[in-house]
Motif scaffolding. Structure first.
Motif, PDB file in Angstrom:
ATOM      1  N   LEU A  31      -6.008  13.424   0.264  1.00 39.11           N
ATOM      2  CA  LEU A  31      -6.617  14.556   0.964  1.00 39.11           C
ATOM      3  C   LEU A  31      -5.564  15.613   1.311  1.00 39.11           C
ATOM      4  CD1 LEU A  31      -9.094  15.840   2.375  1.00 39.11           C
ATOM      5  CD2 LEU A  31      -8.435  14.567   4.434  1.00 39.11           C
ATOM      6  N   ILE A  32      -4.461  15.172   1.906  1.00 37.11           N
ATOM      7  CA  ILE A  32      -3.383  16.111   2.268  1.00 37.11           C
ATOM      8  C   ILE A  32      -2.770  16.720   1.015  1.00 37.11           C
ATOM      9  CG2 ILE A  32      -1.128  16.334   3.393  1.00 37.11           C
ATOM     10  CD1 ILE A  32      -3.478  15.943   5.319  1.00 37.11           C
ATOM     11  N   MET A  33      -2.647  15.909  -0.053  1.00 40.88           N
ATOM     12  CA  MET A  33      -2.075  16.407  -1.300  1.00 40.88           C
ATOM     13  C   MET A  33      -2.961  17.496  -1.901  1.00 40.88           C
ATOM     14  SD  MET A  33       0.587  16.018  -3.156  1.00 40.88           S
ATOM     15  CE  MET A  33       0.568  17.727  -3.664  1.00 40.88           C
ATOM     16  N   GLY A  34      -4.285  17.290  -1.856  1.00 42.70           N
ATOM     17  CA  GLY A  34      -5.212  18.297  -2.370  1.00 42.70           C
ATOM     18  C   GLY A  34      -5.121  19.595  -1.585  1.00 42.70           C
ATOM     19  N   ILE A  35      -4.981  19.484  -0.249  1.00 39.50           N
ATOM     20  CA  ILE A  35      -4.837  20.680   0.599  1.00 39.50           C
ATOM     21  C   ILE A  35      -3.525  21.398   0.288  1.00 39.50           C
ATOM     22  CG2 ILE A  35      -4.563  21.473   2.984  1.00 39.50           C
ATOM     23  CD1 ILE A  35      -6.418  19.116   3.797  1.00 39.50           C
ATOM     24  N   ALA A  36      -2.446  20.614   0.118  1.00 39.12           N
ATOM     25  CA  ALA A  36      -1.135  21.208  -0.190  1.00 39.12           C
ATOM     26  C   ALA A  36      -1.173  21.985  -1.501  1.00 39.12           C
ATOM     27  CB  ALA A  36      -0.070  20.113  -0.257  1.00 39.12           C
ATOM     28  N   ALA A  37      -1.935  21.474  -2.476  1.00 40.23           N
ATOM     29  CA  ALA A  37      -2.036  22.152  -3.771  1.00 40.23           C
ATOM     30  C   ALA A  37      -2.699  23.516  -3.648  1.00 40.23           C
ATOM     31  CB  ALA A  37      -2.811  21.287  -4.767  1.00 40.23           C
ATOM     32  N   ALA A  51       0.830  -1.204   0.000  1.00 43.33           N
ATOM     33  CA  ALA A  51       0.000   0.000   0.000  1.00 43.33           C
ATOM     34  C   ALA A  51       0.866   1.256   0.000  1.00 43.33           C
ATOM     35  CB  ALA A  51      -0.924   0.002   1.219  1.00 43.33           C
ATOM     36  N   VAL A  52       1.940   1.243   0.790  1.00 42.52           N
ATOM     37  CA  VAL A  52       2.832   2.404   0.861  1.00 42.52           C
ATOM     38  C   VAL A  52       3.527   2.629  -0.478  1.00 42.52           C
ATOM     39  CG1 VAL A  52       4.900   3.349   1.961  1.00 42.52           C
ATOM     40  CG2 VAL A  52       3.170   2.211   3.349  1.00 42.52           C
ATOM     41  N   SER A  53       3.942   1.533  -1.133  1.00 45.21           N
ATOM     42  CA  SER A  53       4.603   1.652  -2.440  1.00 45.21           C
ATOM     43  C   SER A  53       3.686   2.308  -3.462  1.00 45.21           C
ATOM     44  CB  SER A  53       5.009   0.261  -2.952  1.00 45.21           C
ATOM     45  OG  SER A  53       5.977  -0.321  -2.127  1.00 45.21           O
ATOM     46  N   ILE A  54       2.441   1.829  -3.533  1.00 37.47           N
ATOM     47  CA  ILE A  54       1.511   2.369  -4.523  1.00 37.47           C
ATOM     48  C   ILE A  54       1.081   3.784  -4.138  1.00 37.47           C
ATOM     49  CG2 ILE A  54      -0.728   2.030  -5.648  1.00 37.47           C
ATOM     50  CD1 ILE A  54      -0.339  -0.946  -5.348  1.00 37.47           C
ATOM     51  N   MET A  55       0.981   4.054  -2.817  1.00 32.54           N
ATOM     52  CA  MET A  55       0.636   5.404  -2.368  1.00 32.54           C
ATOM     53  C   MET A  55       1.665   6.420  -2.858  1.00 32.54           C
ATOM     54  SD  MET A  55       0.421   6.989   1.469  1.00 32.54           S
ATOM     55  CE  MET A  55       2.207   7.151   1.518  1.00 32.54           C
ATOM     56  N   THR A  56       2.945   6.021  -2.861  1.00 30.38           N
ATOM     57  CA  THR A  56       4.007   6.913  -3.337  1.00 30.38           C
ATOM     58  C   THR A  56       3.750   7.307  -4.787  1.00 30.38           C
ATOM     59  OG1 THR A  56       5.555   5.733  -1.904  1.00 30.38           O
ATOM     60  CG2 THR A  56       6.506   7.160  -3.584  1.00 30.38           C
ATOM     61  N   VAL A  57       3.406   6.317  -5.605  1.00 34.89           N
ATOM     62  CA  VAL A  57       3.105   6.581  -7.012  1.00 34.89           C
ATOM     63  C   VAL A  57       1.896   7.495  -7.130  1.00 34.89           C
ATOM     64  CG1 VAL A  57       2.305   5.519  -9.155  1.00 34.89           C
ATOM     65  CG2 VAL A  57       4.095   4.427  -7.843  1.00 34.89           C
ATOM     66  N   LEU A  58       0.854   7.182  -6.370  1.00 37.27           N
ATOM     67  CA  LEU A  58      -0.376   7.960  -6.437  1.00 37.27           C
ATOM     68  C   LEU A  58      -0.137   9.424  -6.059  1.00 37.27           C
ATOM     69  CD1 LEU A  58      -3.470   8.003  -6.777  1.00 37.27           C
ATOM     70  CD2 LEU A  58      -3.657   7.458  -4.362  1.00 37.27           C
ATOM     71  N   LEU A  59       0.670   9.640  -5.028  1.00 38.06           N
ATOM     72  CA  LEU A  59       0.933  11.012  -4.585  1.00 38.06           C
ATOM     73  C   LEU A  59       1.658  11.815  -5.652  1.00 38.06           C
ATOM     74  CD1 LEU A  59       1.967  10.669  -0.839  1.00 38.06           C
ATOM     75  CD2 LEU A  59      -0.130  11.610  -1.775  1.00 38.06           C
ATOM     76  N   PHE A  60       2.670  11.213  -6.264  1.00 34.51           N
ATOM     77  CA  PHE A  60       3.411  11.939  -7.294  1.00 34.51           C
ATOM     78  C   PHE A  60       2.559  12.153  -8.534  1.00 34.51           C
ATOM     79  CE2 PHE A  60       7.158  11.080  -4.768  1.00 34.51           C
ATOM     80  CZ  PHE A  60       7.924  12.212  -4.995  1.00 34.51           C
ATOM     81  N   GLY A  61       1.758  11.143  -8.875  1.00 37.52           N
ATOM     82  CA  GLY A  61       0.909  11.280 -10.053  1.00 37.52           C
ATOM     83  C   GLY A  61      -0.226  12.260  -9.832  1.00 37.52           C
ATOM     84  N   ALA A  62      -1.090  11.966  -8.851  1.00 43.34           N
ATOM     85  CA  ALA A  62      -2.253  12.819  -8.586  1.00 43.34           C
ATOM     86  C   ALA A  62      -1.815  14.190  -8.069  1.00 43.34           C
ATOM     87  CB  ALA A  62      -3.177  12.138  -7.575  1.00 43.34           C
ATOM     88  N   GLY A  63      -0.784  14.220  -7.210  1.00 45.04           N
ATOM     89  CA  GLY A  63      -0.304  15.489  -6.658  1.00 45.04           C
ATOM     90  C   GLY A  63       0.198  16.423  -7.735  1.00 45.04           C
ATOM     91  N   THR A  64       0.973  15.888  -8.662  1.00 44.56           N
ATOM     92  CA  THR A  64       1.465  16.704  -9.774  1.00 44.56           C
ATOM     93  C   THR A  64       0.303  17.197 -10.627  1.00 44.56           C
ATOM     94  OG1 THR A  64       3.519  15.420  -9.812  1.00 44.56           O
ATOM     95  CG2 THR A  64       3.046  16.763 -11.748  1.00 44.56           C
ATOM     96  N   ASP A  65      -0.710  16.343 -10.807  1.00 44.65           N
ATOM     97  CA  ASP A  65      -1.898  16.742 -11.571  1.00 44.65           C
ATOM     98  C   ASP A  65      -2.573  17.953 -10.949  1.00 44.65           C
ATOM     99  OD1 ASP A  65      -1.395  14.667 -13.240  1.00 44.65           O
ATOM    100  OD2 ASP A  65      -3.240  13.557 -12.841  1.00 44.65           O
ATOM    101  N   TYR A  66      -2.803  17.907  -9.629  1.00 46.37           N
ATOM    102  CA  TYR A  66      -3.464  19.030  -8.959  1.00 46.37           C
ATOM    103  C   TYR A  66      -2.635  20.305  -9.088  1.00 46.37           C
ATOM    104  CZ  TYR A  66      -6.271  15.284  -6.912  1.00 46.37           C
ATOM    105  OH  TYR A  66      -7.082  14.190  -6.737  1.00 46.37           O
ATOM    106  N   CYS A  67      -1.321  20.136  -8.989  1.00 51.73           N
ATOM    107  CA  CYS A  67      -0.429  21.295  -9.161  1.00 51.73           C
ATOM    108  C   CYS A  67      -0.559  21.871 -10.570  1.00 51.73           C
ATOM    109  CB  CYS A  67       1.025  20.898  -8.889  1.00 51.73           C
ATOM    110  SG  CYS A  67       1.381  20.527  -7.162  1.00 51.73           S
ATOM    111  N   LEU A  68      -0.611  20.986 -11.560  1.00 48.22           N
ATOM    112  CA  LEU A  68      -0.720  21.448 -12.950  1.00 48.22           C
ATOM    113  C   LEU A  68      -2.041  22.165 -13.199  1.00 48.22           C
ATOM    114  CD1 LEU A  68       0.809  18.550 -15.105  1.00 48.22           C
ATOM    115  CD2 LEU A  68       1.896  20.605 -14.229  1.00 48.22           C
TER     116      LEU A  68
END
Length: 728
Positions: free
Chosen positions: A338-344, A256-273
């Motif tokens: 959730l935290i990634m969306g707030i950070a964006a 779960a932690v491994s895939i979460m890392t991917v999700l954060l970079f993928g989805a997090g970068t998307d929200y930033c973009l």
């Protein structure tokens, strides 16, 4: 006039003092939590149960533990092998190793059989028919942490080296080999794989995202900013999840932690973009960077919040699962996004306003006035491709709908052909020691000996012995003598081996058949309510139960997730029609991705089956992330429709979001594709299916199918909202 809440938020985080306070507060929070709480990766990975105690195989295991206690411990299977046949010297080496273990026990070693005292003939009698392989156990205390067991195996490896026993050479070489397998070998291999995966995954993901951002924006600073935001978000997420795990609120799962890392970079970068693209667009019209950021947060903040909330709620539905691994994924995924969306919406605006237009260097966005007075270019994007796509979709919508549905439907047609497996070991690389050991056992002994089936019956004081009847069943190879319960002599245990691979799909199908046969036998012997007196345990029964529980979870989570996302979409868009077709398109896209994934994995990568958990994981991710892109584009169409006619609004929506969603989709697909480089098949399969799904959403569903349907529906796309009434 009262300001929009998101505009007020933008004013707070973009103001001269607010920008520094926001960034400083977040960094301070990361530092404090990092010192106060443990990082999630420092927490020992739990080998938590996946099946509820109510499942038959779990009930059987509980009865066996109570009535047939075995205090020997958890076994490590040593699989000894010489290609041309084991020699007298080999048996002598095995005995010497056991003599060493007897004289100097390994840490947490609980029991070893007295092989050092046996005559060589006794060992020879236990070898395979071709004389090449023998399996001997070493038992360890139950409940010992995997990293401690690994230390014991490292010490055992040193002993093996003393007697020239090979652990890593090719098995075809004519020397004495040993492979560590069984529960201890599998557990240590699994932890080793995932710990290696974490580092590789993080490095590969960061490099990939950085390269894609540089290619897309051609601005070095702008490529780094989203990574900084994701890093700061992870700085909050990791210790918080570590605290949750330490308190026992969640079980840490390496996968779960491994895939979460991917999700954060993928989805997090998307929200930033999403925010960066809107900010850049406004900077061409507004000179003041603070005012531009206020508008950017106002115009894109709602879509970012809704996108994040959709993913959070979608992933949180995994908590409804009965299967343990699904449950362990729910909190890390949903909390991380959730935290990634707030950070964006907190960290990113602050950083962008502090840096200003320099962030976009060398393609700095300027207003016409700035460009004229400074004598420089505006660097305004032309959106040539998006204009052509938008024009084609709005003028040839039926052709677009027909072609895209035909394509997605054709891929989805492969879904019924997919074969599934519930065997974790098949997810390991073929050269992993524990898998090599199991392969040797499978090739040199009866396949069923890999994992005996354990039939437990309560004969209710009736004098009965089922051994002969069970032996006559066509799929049973051998049945051991009956064992009688220590506390209740009505409880009987029959251990039997199947005549086929116990992990095969056909073997799983024999479990309900075996239960029905055992019930029939007890009924004929005079046992009342026989169906309540039969339990089947062992690996095959465990996998059968896993299959049943997974199917149950799919039937609950999938419709629940669709219902919750439908509610969110309706609240946001105020349109029943749009809610329906936005959900239908991502579901069609999901089945297309599953079919395309099977084509690649089976026909090109040679996979005979995919892990049974993949469909549910893929569904949760693809439906949630697919709606991300739909929300971002459709919200733009809704805004444009307030001031433009229907076709222009749809075309503008495609144009304005085309490049950013394409960029975001490529990054998200790329990050998931990184999983395909790992040596763990379940992650490879998940990575391939989700990457394909994201690409289908990015290049088929979002720019073509959704706007084409919106065009065809006309004003009914907004029914029954205010925009529908506007056209009425």
């Amino acid at each position: 006039m009262k300001k929009h809440p998101l505009e007020q938020w933008g004013s707070m985080v973009a103001s001269k003092t607010g920008r520094f306070i926001s960034l400083a507060f977040w960094i301070l929070l990361v530092v404090v939590l990092s010192f106060a709480w443990p990082q999630i990766n420092s927490i020992e990975s739990e080998s938590g149960k996946n099946l509820p105690e109510t499942e038959m195989s779990e009930q059987a295991a509980a009865i066996i533990k109570d009535q047939f206690p075995n205090d020997s411990g958890t076994p490590l299977l040593l699989v000894w092998h010489r290609e041309n046949g084991l020699t007298t010297n080999d048996f002598s080496a095995i005995q010497k190793v056991y003599g060493e273990l007897k004289a100097n026990p390994l840490s947490n070693q609980s029991l070893i059989p007295p092989y050092d005292e046996m005559p060589p003939q006794a060992l020879q009698a236990a070898t395979s028919e071709n004389g090449s392989t023998i399996v001997t156990p070493v038992f360890f205390k139950k409940g010992v942490a995997t990293d401690v067991l690994q230390e014991s195996l490292d010490d055992l490896t040193k002993i093996m080296g003393t007697y020239d026993v090979q652990l890593d050479k090719d098995l075809a070489s004519n020397t004495l080999h040993v492979r560590y397998s069984g529960p201890v070998g599998i557990a240590t291999d699994a932890v080793s794989l995932f710990s290696q995966a974490d580092v590789k995954l993080l490095i590969a993901t960061v490099i990939l995202v950085l390269v894609l951002l540089v290619i897309i924006y051609r601005s070095p600073l702008l490529a780094i900013i989203p990574l900084i935001v994701v890093g700061l978000a992870y700085g909050l997420i990791s210790p918080t999840l570590g605290f949750f795990a330490e308190q026992g609120w969640i079980d840490k799962d390496s996968q779960a932690v491994s895939i979460m890392t991917v999700l954060l970079f993928g989805a997090g970068t998307d929200y930033c973009l999403f925010l960066i693209s809107k900010y850049r667009e406004i900077l061409f019209e507004v000179e003041d960077k603070t005012a531009a950021m206020k508008l950017a947060v106002k115009e894109s903040g709602g879509a970012i919040l809704m996108s994040a909330l959709t993913v959070v709620i979608g992933l949180a539905t995994l908590s409804l699962a009965h299967y343990g691994a699904f449950q362990r994924f729910a909190v890390p995924f949903s909390f991380g996004v959730l935290i990634m969306g707030i950070a964006a919406l907190v960290v990113l605006p602050a950083i962008l306003v502090i840096i200003g237009r320099v962030a976009f260097y060398p393609f700095t966005p300027r207003t016409e006035e700035m460009a004229r007075t400074q004598g420089k270019k505006q660097h305004k994007p032309s959106h040539k491709v998006s204009h052509k796509v938008g024009h084609f979709v709005t003028h040839k919508p039926w052709i677009v709908i027909a072609v895209t549905v035909l394509l997605l439907g054709g891929l989805a047609a492969f879904v019924p052909r997919i074969q599934y497996t519930f065997d974790l070991l098949s997810s390991f690389p073929e050269d992993m020691p524990s898998r090599e050991g199991f392969t040797l056992i499978e090739e040199n002994f009866s396949p069923g000996e890999l994992a005996p089936v354990q039939l437990v019956v309560d004969v209710d004081d009736v004098d009965v012995n089922l051994q002969e009847q069970l032996s006559s069943l066509p799929y049973i190879d051998h049945v051991d003598d009956v064992q009688i319960g220590e506390k209740n002599d009505s409880i009987q245990l029959y251990e039997m081996t199947l005549n086929a691979n116990p992990y095969a799909k056909e073997s799983l199908a024999h479990i309900p058949e075996l239960k029905d046969e055992a019930v029939r036998m007890l009924q004929e012997s005079g046992v009342n309510a026989a169906s309540e007196h039969v339990w089947i345990g062992g690996e095959t029964a465990n996998q059968y139960d896993t299959q049943q529980v997974t199917e149950r979870d799919e039937s609950v989570i999938m419709p629940t997730m669709i219902a919750l996302i439908a509610l969110l979409l309706f609240v946001y868009l105020r349109s029943v029609t749009a809610t329906v077709y936005l959900l239908v398109t991502v579901v069609i896209s999901y089945f297309g991705a599953l079919g395309a994934g099977w084509i690649i994995l089976h026909y090109f990568m040679g996979a005979e089956a995919i892990q049974g958990a993949i469909p549910l994981y893929a569904f949760v991710f693809l439906v949630a992330l697919g709606e991300d892109y739909n929300i971002f584009m459709i919200s733009e169409i809704w805004k444009k429709r307030k001031t433009k006619d229907h076709l222009s609004a749809v075309e503008e929506g495609v144009v304005r979001t085309g490049s950013v969603i394409t960029s975001a989709g490529l990054i998200l697909a790329g990050t998931f594709a990184v999983l395909a480089t790992l040596p763990i098949q379940v992650l490879v399969q998940f990575g391939v299916v989700t990457a394909i799904g994201v690409l289908l959403d990015t290049f088929i569903v979002r720019p073509l199918l959704v706007p084409a349907i919106t065009t065809v529906l006309g004003k009914y796309a907004f029914w029954p909202g205010s925009l529908f009434k506007k056209d009425a």
